[in-house]
Design a protein around this motif. Structure first.
Motif, short mmCIF file in Angstrom:
data_model
loop_
_atom_site.label_atom_id
_atom_site.label_comp_id
_atom_site.label_asym_id
_atom_site.label_seq_id
_atom_site.Cartn_x
_atom_site.Cartn_y
_atom_site.Cartn_z
N CYS A 46 0.85 -1.19 0.00
CA CYS A 46 0.00 0.00 0.00
C CYS A 46 0.89 1.24 0.00
O CYS A 46 2.09 1.16 0.23
CB CYS A 46 -0.94 -0.01 1.20
N LYS A 47 0.26 2.37 -0.26
CA LYS A 47 1.00 3.62 -0.30
C LYS A 47 1.56 3.93 1.08
O LYS A 47 0.89 3.71 2.08
CB LYS A 47 0.09 4.76 -0.75
N PRO A 48 2.79 4.44 1.15
CA PRO A 48 3.34 4.79 2.46
C PRO A 48 2.60 5.98 3.06
O PRO A 48 2.14 6.87 2.34
CB PRO A 48 4.80 5.14 2.15
#
Length: 66
Positions: A29-31
């Protein structure tokens, strides 16, 4: 029960579709972007700056005489 045998017997359908569940895989997932300074730290720094400015004598005022 011997270790080589499973407790349940595997049953495969004779007709129709056979569905196979995939093993769980990692999902990337996106940081998340975290602030460098917390809100409470910014408030403390602001209070400290205000206290230093209040403690510092004004530039136009002469220094006190002993």
């Amino acid at each position: 029960m011997p270790e080589g045998q499973a407790a349940f017997r595997e049953v495969l359908p004779k007709q129709g579709q056979l569905s196979v569940e995939d093993a769980a895989a990692m999902v990337l997932c996106k940081p998340k972007v975290l602030p460098l300074k917390s809100v409470s730290l910014e408030k403390l720094e602001k209070l400290q700056r205000a206290a230093l400015e209040a403690a510092r004598p004004a530039e136009g005022t002469p220094p006190p005489r002993p």
